[in-house]
Each structure stands twice: as structure tokens, then as C-alpha cells.
Design a protein around this motif. Structure first.
Motif, PDB file in Angstrom:
ATOM      1  N   PRO A  23       0.788  -1.241   0.000  1.00 58.53           N
ATOM      2  CA  PRO A  23       0.000   0.000   0.000  1.00 58.53           C
ATOM      3  C   PRO A  23       0.821   1.294   0.000  1.00 58.53           C
ATOM      4  O   PRO A  23       0.338   2.313  -0.484  1.00 58.53           O
ATOM      5  CB  PRO A  23      -0.835  -0.108   1.284  1.00 58.53           C
ATOM      6  CG  PRO A  23      -0.938  -1.571   1.538  1.00 58.53           C
ATOM      7  CD  PRO A  23       0.360  -2.161   1.055  1.00 58.53           C
ATOM      8  N   VAL A  24       2.048   1.279   0.518  1.00 59.14           N
ATOM      9  CA  VAL A  24       2.855   2.506   0.498  1.00 59.14           C
ATOM     10  C   VAL A  24       3.957   2.464  -0.568  1.00 59.14           C
ATOM     11  O   VAL A  24       4.847   3.317  -0.574  1.00 59.14           O
ATOM     12  CB  VAL A  24       3.466   2.821   1.888  1.00 59.14           C
ATOM     13  CG1 VAL A  24       2.387   3.106   2.902  1.00 59.14           C
ATOM     14  CG2 VAL A  24       4.394   1.726   2.342  1.00 59.14           C
ATOM     15  N   ALA A  25       3.875   1.529  -1.481  1.00 56.25           N
ATOM     16  CA  ALA A  25       4.902   1.392  -2.511  1.00 56.25           C
ATOM     17  C   ALA A  25       5.064   2.670  -3.326  1.00 56.25           C
ATOM     18  O   ALA A  25       6.175   3.022  -3.716  1.00 56.25           O
ATOM     19  CB  ALA A  25       4.592   0.216  -3.427  1.00 56.25           C
ATOM     20  N   HIS A  26       3.968   3.368  -3.579  1.00 60.26           N
ATOM     21  CA  HIS A  26       4.056   4.595  -4.375  1.00 60.26           C
ATOM     22  C   HIS A  26       4.898   5.667  -3.679  1.00 60.26           C
ATOM     23  O   HIS A  26       5.399   6.576  -4.328  1.00 60.26           O
ATOM     24  CB  HIS A  26       2.655   5.125  -4.688  1.00 60.26           C
ATOM     25  CG  HIS A  26       1.907   5.593  -3.479  1.00 60.26           C
ATOM     26  ND1 HIS A  26       1.378   4.729  -2.540  1.00 60.26           N
ATOM     27  CD2 HIS A  26       1.634   6.837  -3.035  1.00 60.26           C
ATOM     28  CE1 HIS A  26       0.799   5.429  -1.573  1.00 60.26           C
ATOM     29  NE2 HIS A  26       0.937   6.708  -1.850  1.00 60.26           N
ATOM     30  N   LEU A  27       5.090   5.541  -2.374  1.00 58.39           N
ATOM     31  CA  LEU A  27       5.933   6.472  -1.630  1.00 58.39           C
ATOM     32  C   LEU A  27       7.375   5.995  -1.545  1.00 58.39           C
ATOM     33  O   LEU A  27       8.280   6.795  -1.320  1.00 58.39           O
ATOM     34  CB  LEU A  27       5.404   6.644  -0.194  1.00 58.39           C
ATOM     35  CG  LEU A  27       3.989   7.161  -0.028  1.00 58.39           C
ATOM     36  CD1 LEU A  27       3.608   7.168   1.445  1.00 58.39           C
ATOM     37  CD2 LEU A  27       3.834   8.542  -0.642  1.00 58.39           C
ATOM     38  N   ALA A  28       7.579   4.706  -1.678  1.00 60.01           N
ATOM     39  CA  ALA A  28       8.888   4.127  -1.382  1.00 60.01           C
ATOM     40  C   ALA A  28       9.709   3.736  -2.609  1.00 60.01           C
ATOM     41  O   ALA A  28      10.932   3.607  -2.498  1.00 60.01           O
ATOM     42  CB  ALA A  28       8.707   2.905  -0.477  1.00 60.01           C
ATOM     43  N   PHE A  29       9.074   3.513  -3.732  1.00 60.72           N
ATOM     44  CA  PHE A  29       9.799   2.991  -4.891  1.00 60.72           C
ATOM     45  C   PHE A  29       9.652   3.908  -6.092  1.00 60.72           C
ATOM     46  O   PHE A  29       8.654   4.618  -6.221  1.00 60.72           O
ATOM     47  CB  PHE A  29       9.305   1.580  -5.235  1.00 60.72           C
ATOM     48  CG  PHE A  29       9.494   0.606  -4.107  1.00 60.72           C
ATOM     49  CD1 PHE A  29      10.762   0.183  -3.735  1.00 60.72           C
ATOM     50  CD2 PHE A  29       8.416   0.111  -3.400  1.00 60.72           C
ATOM     51  CE1 PHE A  29      10.940  -0.704  -2.682  1.00 60.72           C
ATOM     52  CE2 PHE A  29       8.581  -0.778  -2.347  1.00 60.72           C
ATOM     53  CZ  PHE A  29       9.849  -1.189  -1.985  1.00 60.72           C
ATOM     54  N   LEU A  30      10.624   3.861  -6.995  1.00 58.93           N
ATOM     55  CA  LEU A  30      10.631   4.723  -8.167  1.00 58.93           C
ATOM     56  C   LEU A  30       9.973   4.089  -9.388  1.00 58.93           C
ATOM     57  O   LEU A  30      10.029   4.655 -10.469  1.00 58.93           O
ATOM     58  CB  LEU A  30      12.077   5.115  -8.517  1.00 58.93           C
ATOM     59  CG  LEU A  30      12.813   5.911  -7.442  1.00 58.93           C
ATOM     60  CD1 LEU A  30      14.250   6.166  -7.864  1.00 58.93           C
ATOM     61  CD2 LEU A  30      12.090   7.218  -7.147  1.00 58.93           C
ATOM     62  N   GLU A  31       9.368   2.919  -9.207  1.00 59.10           N
ATOM     63  CA  GLU A  31       8.662   2.272 -10.312  1.00 59.10           C
ATOM     64  C   GLU A  31       7.343   1.726  -9.797  1.00 59.10           C
ATOM     65  O   GLU A  31       7.145   1.614  -8.597  1.00 59.10           O
ATOM     66  CB  GLU A  31       9.508   1.163 -10.933  1.00 59.10           C
ATOM     67  CG  GLU A  31       9.749  -0.014 -10.018  1.00 59.10           C
ATOM     68  CD  GLU A  31      10.687  -1.063 -10.601  1.00 59.10           C
ATOM     69  OE1 GLU A  31      10.754  -1.213 -11.825  1.00 59.10           O
ATOM     70  OE2 GLU A  31      11.352  -1.747  -9.810  1.00 59.10           O
ATOM     71  N   ASP A  32       6.463   1.391 -10.715  1.00 52.67           N
ATOM     72  CA  ASP A  32       5.185   0.820 -10.302  1.00 52.67           C
ATOM     73  C   ASP A  32       5.097  -0.624 -10.802  1.00 52.67           C
ATOM     74  O   ASP A  32       5.934  -1.064 -11.598  1.00 52.67           O
ATOM     75  CB  ASP A  32       4.008   1.674 -10.783  1.00 52.67           C
ATOM     76  CG  ASP A  32       3.939   1.811 -12.289  1.00 52.67           C
ATOM     77  OD1 ASP A  32       4.144   0.804 -13.006  1.00 52.67           O
ATOM     78  OD2 ASP A  32       3.657   2.917 -12.769  1.00 52.67           O
ATOM     79  N   PRO A  33       4.103  -1.377 -10.322  1.00 51.02           N
ATOM     80  CA  PRO A  33       4.030  -2.798 -10.696  1.00 51.02           C
ATOM     81  C   PRO A  33       3.930  -3.032 -12.201  1.00 51.02           C
ATOM     82  O   PRO A  33       4.493  -4.000 -12.711  1.00 51.02           O
ATOM     83  CB  PRO A  33       2.770  -3.297  -9.990  1.00 51.02           C
ATOM     84  CG  PRO A  33       2.516  -2.333  -8.896  1.00 51.02           C
ATOM     85  CD  PRO A  33       3.074  -1.019  -9.356  1.00 51.02           C
ATOM     86  N   GLU A  34       3.242  -2.154 -12.894  1.00 52.81           N
ATOM     87  CA  GLU A  34       3.091  -2.325 -14.346  1.00 52.81           C
ATOM     88  C   GLU A  34       4.433  -2.196 -15.067  1.00 52.81           C
ATOM     89  O   GLU A  34       4.737  -2.962 -15.975  1.00 52.81           O
ATOM     90  CB  GLU A  34       2.080  -1.318 -14.908  1.00 52.81           C
ATOM     91  CG  GLU A  34       0.659  -1.535 -14.423  1.00 52.81           C
ATOM     92  CD  GLU A  34       0.402  -1.041 -12.991  1.00 52.81           C
ATOM     93  OE1 GLU A  34       1.114  -0.114 -12.514  1.00 52.81           O
ATOM     94  OE2 GLU A  34      -0.490  -1.607 -12.337  1.00 52.81           O
ATOM     95  N   GLN A  35       5.232  -1.216 -14.657  1.00 56.79           N
ATOM     96  CA  GLN A  35       6.555  -1.038 -15.262  1.00 56.79           C
ATOM     97  C   GLN A  35       7.428  -2.265 -15.010  1.00 56.79           C
ATOM     98  O   GLN A  35       8.092  -2.763 -15.928  1.00 56.79           O
ATOM     99  CB  GLN A  35       7.249   0.196 -14.681  1.00 56.79           C
ATOM    100  CG  GLN A  35       6.623   1.510 -15.073  1.00 56.79           C
ATOM    101  CD  GLN A  35       7.194   2.656 -14.257  1.00 56.79           C
ATOM    102  OE1 GLN A  35       7.370   2.554 -13.040  1.00 56.79           O
ATOM    103  NE2 GLN A  35       7.475   3.762 -14.926  1.00 56.79           N
TER     104      GLN A  35
END
Length: 185
Positions: free
Chosen positions: A28-40
Motif C-alpha cells: 500500500p505505500v509502494a508509491h511512496l517508497a519505490f521509483l517504479e510501479d508494478p506495471e513497469q
């Protein structure tokens, strides 16, 4: 006694590297912690993951550490990158000194609060301090201003805010730099 082992990733473990990264990117907080998203990440070919595993398994530039359960399941990870003085970081800033940079921190939700993250950080820092020519004087990390849980952990572990604040790519939020200095001998 723990029911896991902390160790570096091996270059042939690219499928597990990919699986844990995909799990991390769905947090749930991946958008804050990582520079890529699951689709990429999902769009990357196997060769990408093979090269990624090889890069963090050998040499001086990076090392990925994982916590592996007795059944082989990976419970968490952290990667330490070595930033060379004069190089450019993810934020297009010139790196002023040879230093480590912790990235890719992820622990499965059921393992949070168990001490596993501390063990991963200890392994990464031990590796950082073991490097020679030149030795690293500090390790840094960058945390999004809205990632309070991670920021609180980093402070408890001993990372100290430097006062350096970077803007996110969209310019709408801030990322704060924290450092952990090399222990005196």
C-alpha cells in the motif's frame, strides 16, 4: 533464535528477486517508497531481472541482502548501492563523497516489527563498512515525507536527518535524506 537467514542474493536467483520486487511494488505505500510501479516492473523481460540479480550479487557497486525462511521463502530485502563521488544520483544531484545508499527496503507485512528489518540493515551496513579503496564514510537513504512508518524506523535505527530535502519527480512532495555515519574504530 530466528527462523530465517540473512544473506546476499546469488546471481542465479533472478526469479526470486523478481517475485519479491513485484510483491513490494504492490504494498500500500509502494508509491511512496519505490521509483517504479508494478506495471513497469511486470513489463520487464527475464533478461532485465537476470541482469538485475547479477548486478547486486557481485562486485563493489551494489549488494542486495535478503532474509530467507527455512522453507526458502524470501521475507524481506534491502539493497546497498555504492555512490561514487562525482556521480549523479536518482534525483540528478551530484554525489559529493563516496557513500552507500540504501534502497529497495521491503519486509513482508507479517514480518514487520519482528526485528527482521534491523537484521537486514545490519547486514547491509556491515558490508558497506567492509569495503576498501576508498572506504565508505557514511550510508544514506531517502524517505518520502508521507512515509511516516519508514521514517520512524530509520530514526530508531540511528539514521539522522541531514536537512537535505529533494522534490519528487512531480514536484508535489518532498523526500528527506538521512545518514548513518561509519562507526569509529
Amino acid at each position: 533464535m530466528s527462523d530465517y537467514v540473512i544473506r546476499p542474493v546469488h546471481s542465479d536467483e533472478w526469479e526470486k528477486v523478481k517475485e519479491l520486487r513485484m510483491t513490494a511494488l504492490r504494498d500500500p505505500v509502494a508509491h511512496l517508497a519505490f521509483l517504479e510501479d508494478p506495471e513497469q516492473a511486470a513489463a520487464q523481460p527475464d533478461e532485465f531481472w537476470q541482469q538485475r540479480a547479477a548486478r547486486v550479487a557481485q562486485g563493489r557497486k551494489a549488494r542486495q541482502f535478503i532474509a530467507e525462511a527455512g522453507d526458502g521463502r524470501w521475507l524481506g530485502t534491502v539493497t546497498l548501492l555504492v555512490e561514487e563521488a562525482g556521480s549523479t544520483d536518482f534525483f540528478e544531484q551530484v554525489v559529493e563523497r563516496e557513500q552507500g545508499h540504501l534502497v529497495g527496503v521491503f519486509v513482508r507485512p507479517e514480518q514487520r516489527g519482528t526485528g527482521l528489518t534491523e537484521k537486514l540493515f545490519e547486514a547491509a551496513l556491515e558490508w558497506a563498512w567492509s569495503l576498501e579503496g576508498p572506504a565508505l564514510g557514511r550510508v544514506r537513504l531517502i524517505v518520502h515525507e508521507d512515509n511516516a512508518r519508514a521514517e520512524a524506523f530509520y530514526q530508531r535505527f540511528g539514521f539522522v536527518a541531514t536537512g537535505v530535502v529533494l522534490l519528487t519527480a512531480d514536484g508535489d512532495a518532498k523526500e528527506r535524506e538521512y545518514v548513518y555515519g561509519r562507526p569509529a574504530l
